[in-house]
Enzyme design. Structure first.
Site, PDB file in Angstrom:
ATOM      1  N   LYS A  46      31.417  38.048  30.239  1.00 37.01           N
ATOM      2  CA  LYS A  46      30.134  37.541  29.787  1.00 37.01           C
ATOM      3  C   LYS A  46      30.103  36.039  30.081  1.00 37.01           C
ATOM      4  O   LYS A  46      31.178  35.452  30.110  1.00 37.01           O
ATOM      5  CB  LYS A  46      30.096  37.893  28.322  1.00 37.01           C
ATOM      6  CG  LYS A  46      29.200  37.182  27.457  1.00 37.01           C
ATOM      7  CD  LYS A  46      29.251  37.556  26.028  1.00 37.01           C
ATOM      8  CE  LYS A  46      28.208  36.717  25.359  1.00 37.01           C
ATOM      9  NZ  LYS A  46      28.663  35.473  24.840  1.00 37.01           N
ATOM     10  N   HIS A  77      32.992  42.324  24.602  1.00 40.55           N
ATOM     11  CA  HIS A  77      34.190  42.528  23.780  1.00 40.55           C
ATOM     12  C   HIS A  77      33.876  43.197  22.442  1.00 40.55           C
ATOM     13  O   HIS A  77      34.764  43.720  21.794  1.00 40.55           O
ATOM     14  CB  HIS A  77      34.972  41.219  23.598  1.00 40.55           C
ATOM     15  CG  HIS A  77      34.387  40.284  22.588  1.00 40.55           C
ATOM     16  ND1 HIS A  77      33.354  39.433  22.882  1.00 40.55           N
ATOM     17  CD2 HIS A  77      34.685  40.069  21.279  1.00 40.55           C
ATOM     18  CE1 HIS A  77      33.046  38.734  21.798  1.00 40.55           C
ATOM     19  NE2 HIS A  77      33.827  39.092  20.815  1.00 40.55           N
ATOM     20  N   LYS A  79      36.012  46.612  19.779  1.00 37.37           N
ATOM     21  CA  LYS A  79      36.379  46.607  18.360  1.00 37.37           C
ATOM     22  C   LYS A  79      36.421  48.041  17.838  1.00 37.37           C
ATOM     23  O   LYS A  79      35.476  48.803  18.030  1.00 37.37           O
ATOM     24  CB  LYS A  79      35.362  45.787  17.549  1.00 37.37           C
ATOM     25  CG  LYS A  79      35.342  44.296  17.910  1.00 37.37           C
ATOM     26  CD  LYS A  79      34.315  43.555  17.076  1.00 37.37           C
ATOM     27  CE  LYS A  79      34.017  42.164  17.619  1.00 37.37           C
ATOM     28  NZ  LYS A  79      35.055  41.169  17.427  1.00 37.37           N
ATOM     29  N   GLU A 124      28.799  33.749  11.519  1.00 36.02           N
ATOM     30  CA  GLU A 124      30.052  33.029  11.771  1.00 36.02           C
ATOM     31  C   GLU A 124      30.088  31.764  10.919  1.00 36.02           C
ATOM     32  O   GLU A 124      29.038  31.197  10.601  1.00 36.02           O
ATOM     33  CB  GLU A 124      30.148  32.631  13.240  1.00 36.02           C
ATOM     34  CG  GLU A 124      30.132  33.821  14.182  1.00 36.02           C
ATOM     35  CD  GLU A 124      30.330  33.378  15.626  1.00 36.02           C
ATOM     36  OE1 GLU A 124      31.471  33.400  16.091  1.00 36.02           O
ATOM     37  OE2 GLU A 124      29.345  33.008  16.267  1.00 36.02           O
ATOM     38  N   ASP A 158      23.470  33.921  23.597  1.00 37.84           N
ATOM     39  CA  ASP A 158      24.907  34.092  23.378  1.00 37.84           C
ATOM     40  C   ASP A 158      25.233  35.430  22.719  1.00 37.84           C
ATOM     41  O   ASP A 158      26.265  36.028  23.003  1.00 37.84           O
ATOM     42  CB  ASP A 158      25.387  32.929  22.487  1.00 37.84           C
ATOM     43  CG  ASP A 158      26.899  32.781  22.464  1.00 37.84           C
ATOM     44  OD1 ASP A 158      27.533  33.090  23.493  1.00 37.84           O
ATOM     45  OD2 ASP A 158      27.452  32.357  21.432  1.00 37.84           O
ATOM     46  N   HIS A 175      25.984  41.554  22.465  1.00 40.96           N
ATOM     47  CA  HIS A 175      26.696  42.097  21.299  1.00 40.96           C
ATOM     48  C   HIS A 175      25.765  42.826  20.318  1.00 40.96           C
ATOM     49  O   HIS A 175      26.032  43.951  19.898  1.00 40.96           O
ATOM     50  CB  HIS A 175      27.419  40.984  20.542  1.00 40.96           C
ATOM     51  CG  HIS A 175      28.326  40.153  21.405  1.00 40.96           C
ATOM     52  ND1 HIS A 175      29.032  40.670  22.463  1.00 40.96           N
ATOM     53  CD2 HIS A 175      28.637  38.838  21.369  1.00 40.96           C
ATOM     54  CE1 HIS A 175      29.740  39.706  23.026  1.00 40.96           C
ATOM     55  NE2 HIS A 175      29.519  38.592  22.393  1.00 40.96           N
ATOM     56  N   LYS A 185      25.692  30.452  13.608  1.00 38.73           N
ATOM     57  CA  LYS A 185      26.952  29.722  13.415  1.00 38.73           C
ATOM     58  C   LYS A 185      26.831  28.892  12.147  1.00 38.73           C
ATOM     59  O   LYS A 185      25.734  28.603  11.678  1.00 38.73           O
ATOM     60  CB  LYS A 185      27.196  28.807  14.621  1.00 38.73           C
ATOM     61  CG  LYS A 185      27.321  29.612  15.921  1.00 38.73           C
ATOM     62  CD  LYS A 185      28.415  29.076  16.797  1.00 38.73           C
ATOM     63  CE  LYS A 185      28.558  29.880  18.064  1.00 38.73           C
ATOM     64  NZ  LYS A 185      29.611  30.887  18.020  1.00 38.73           N
TER      65      LYS A 185
HETATM   66  C1  BG6 Z   1      31.160  35.318  22.059  1.00 43.22           C
HETATM   67  C2  BG6 Z   1      30.227  34.162  21.885  1.00 43.22           C
HETATM   68  O1  BG6 Z   1      30.664  36.196  23.026  1.00 43.22           O
HETATM   69  O2  BG6 Z   1      31.264  36.007  20.819  1.00 43.22           O
HETATM   70  C3  BG6 Z   1      30.738  33.216  20.800  1.00 43.22           C
HETATM   71  O3  BG6 Z   1      30.114  33.447  23.100  1.00 43.22           O
HETATM   72  C4  BG6 Z   1      30.961  33.985  19.513  1.00 43.22           C
HETATM   73  O4  BG6 Z   1      29.846  32.143  20.583  1.00 43.22           O
HETATM   74  C5  BG6 Z   1      31.805  35.216  19.772  1.00 43.22           C
HETATM   75  O5  BG6 Z   1      31.617  33.119  18.610  1.00 43.22           O
HETATM   76  C6  BG6 Z   1      31.863  36.088  18.538  1.00 43.22           C
HETATM   77  O6  BG6 Z   1      32.838  37.076  18.727  1.00 43.22           O
HETATM   78  P1  BG6 Z   1      33.628  37.663  17.492  1.00 43.22           P
HETATM   79  O7  BG6 Z   1      34.479  38.736  18.086  1.00 43.22           O
HETATM   80  O8  BG6 Z   1      34.403  36.538  16.888  1.00 43.22           O
HETATM   81  O9  BG6 Z   1      32.585  38.182  16.563  1.00 43.22           O
END
Ligand code: BG6
EC number: 1.1.1.49
Length: 509
Positions: free
Chosen positions: A172, A202, A206, A240, A259, A264, A360
């Site tokens: 990504k 990613h 999970k 986050e 992002d 996601h 965030k």
């Molecule tokens: C990434 C983003 O793809 O995913 C980040 O670029 C973000 O900004 C992250 O913090 C979050 O991933 P996870 O697995 O920590 O939820």
């Protein structure tokens, strides 16, 4: 007796570890950006975990390609130092690094120095590869994706033979908007067939995300309720506590929407909303996901809230506002938070709002999906009016908590008939041994064995971008206001209003 794991009333198959792990085929794993952060912090630990689970063939090897000066020895030392640091930071109860496995892996690592844009790099690579199965992992900045694939094609390194596959994993961000995602897909397809392209998200690595499909489609009791007759609305949260860290220059031109949402969050949403596929074959699953995305109309401005954090405190520690972060403009208009209401216009979901939010510097780190069921229809219980009944909510906890909670009403003990809210919890760690994992293990293994179910197809990616494109267009001209929220809070007040105007509320972070 262990009350959490009382098997006395029911036969439970709790032996989910395959007795004889099936090793992946022999494979040369070529990482472009092999000296970078992603490789050191995520890919190498994931490959180690696969080796430890006996899922790698004797002939497995890693070739790390990078433009910077290094050597195989230096790289091995760097990987080893990072891995040891990880294990130490996991604390005294952590599983120690299995030295023989790590040595086995390090012996198989080779460094290849070269520029991604020069054909000489690919000539040298060709000599190392021979006639083997190869995965090319592009752990590089997005501007190199097509360049590297072109060069691999020019050097005939993407040509497959009956017993020799060639696959490319693309990290990504896949495009920065709808048009650039379409362009990138077109460019890649000049060299690769769709079956050779593994677009990674990613989130799909999970366990808890994969469990959404297991929960829905391997249990008879949830699916009959999974529709507009029984569900009032659904909330998807990816909150986050971290800020933009050292990624200010990336984040300034990206923002929370690009992002997190087309990738996601859309993956979470499609897993929750899709119809049962005819099989778990990659295309059967991805067809169903695409249908969901095609049924979502882009949200209007009234259904979106964009926010940016100001100074505040995270767990009692004062933190700067976004505009004071490194490489961020003093009057930045970039959003660090986005909430929106989406509607899926199909037979199952018509009229059920899906509220999503991500940001965030929020109060807590929490990714979860909550299914809010419709209220019981009338007040049978004299002392608890129907509007006071505890709503039935099922929460799928993705991270850091991993499990499922169901909230419902129960009679409060005593002579009067009164009802109170109670919760039933399933926690992964109560039932399964959860080993250390980076989330990349399944994805790397699946690519090795040619299972693309957990990777995004070209049409999935494009459909995700199409939904957010009108918002991106409007924001380019700063048409929509930015709502500010202090770091460490629940997000902007306007996001609460998005729900409260219909009498609903976000679950507390
Ligand atoms: C990434 C983003 O793809 O995913 C980040 O670029 C973000 O900004 C992250 O913090 C979050 O991933 P996870 O697995 O920590 O939820």
């Amino acid at each position: 007796m262990d009350s959490k794991k009382d098997h006395s009333f029911i036969e439970v198959d709790d032996g989910f570890q395959p007795s004889a792990p099936k090793k992946g085929p022999p494979c040369k794993f070529v990482i472009f950006g092999g000296g970078g952060d992603l490789t050191t912090r995520l890919l190498m630990p994931a490959i180690y975990n696969l080796a430890q689970a006996q899922l790698l063939d004797e002939e497995f090897s890693v070739i790390a390609v990078d433009w910077s000066e290094s050597s195989t020895e230096i790289l091995r030392q760097k990987f080893t130092a990072t891995m040891q640091d990880f294990v130490e930071r996991r604390g005294k109860n952590a599983v120690a690094l299995e030295q023989s496995t790590w040595d086995w892996l390090m012996e198989r690592v080779t460094f290849l120095q070269g520029s991604f844009t020069e054909s000489s790099t690919y000539d040298k690579l060709s000599l190392l590869l021979g006639e083997s199965n190869c995965i090319f992992y592009l752990a590089v900045a997005a501007r190199f994706f097509s360049v590297i694939v072109d060069q691999l094609g020019n050097a005939a390194l993407t040509v497959e033979k009956p017993d020799c596959y060639r696959r490319v994993i693309i990290e990504k961000p896949f495009g920065a908007d709808y048009a650039s995602a379409v362009t990138l897909n077109t460019e890649l397809s000049k060299t690769l067939s769709e079956k050779q392209i593994y677009r990674i998200d990613h989130y799909l690595g999970k366990e808890t995300v994969q469990n959404i499909l297991a929960l829905r489609f391997s249990n008879g009791m949830f699916e009959p309720l999974w529709n507009r007759q029984n569900i009032d609305h659904i909330q998807i949260t990816a909150a986050e506590t971290v800020g933009v860290e050292k990624r200010g220059s990336f984040y300034e031109v990206t923002g929370a929407l690009r992002d997190m949402v087309p990738n996601h969050i859309m993956q979470l949403l499609t897993m929750i909303a899709m119809e049962a596929p005819t099989s778990f074959e990659a295309d059967a699953v991805r067809d169903e996901k695409t249908k969901v995305l095609a049924a979502i109309a882009p949200p209007t401005a009234a259904d979106i809230v964009r926010g940016q954090y100001t100074a505040g405190a995270i767990e009692g520690v004062a933190v700067d506002g976004y505009r004071s972060e490194g490489s961020v403009a003093a009057k930045s208009q970039t959003e660090t938070y986005v909430a929106m209401k989406l509607q899926i216009d199909n037979w199952r979901w018509a009229g059920v709002p899906f509220y999503i939010r991500t940001g965030k510097r929020l109060a807590h780190r929490k990714t979860e999906i909550s299914i809010h069921f419709k209220q019981a229809p009338f007040a049978l219980f004299r002392d608890t009016p129907v509007e006071k009944l505890t709503p039935n909510i099922m929460v799928l906890h993705i991270q850091p908590k991993e499990g499922v909670t169901i909230q419902f009403s129960a009679k409060v003990p005593g002579p009067m008939v009164r009802l109170g809210g109670v919760r039933m919890n399933f926690d992964y760690s109560d039932w399964f041994t959860v080993g250390p994992s980076t989330g990349y293990e399944t994805l790397l293994y699946d690519c090795m064995v040619g299972d693309a179910t957990l990777f995004q197809r070209a049409d999935n990616i494009e459909a995700g971008w199409e939904i957010v494109q009108p918002a991106l267009n409007a924001w380019k001209d700063h048409e929509d206001p930015l709502c500010f929220y202090p770091a460490g809070t629940e997000g902007p007040y306007e996001a609460e209003e998005l729900l409260s105007k219909t009498g609903r509320h976000w679950l507390k972070l």
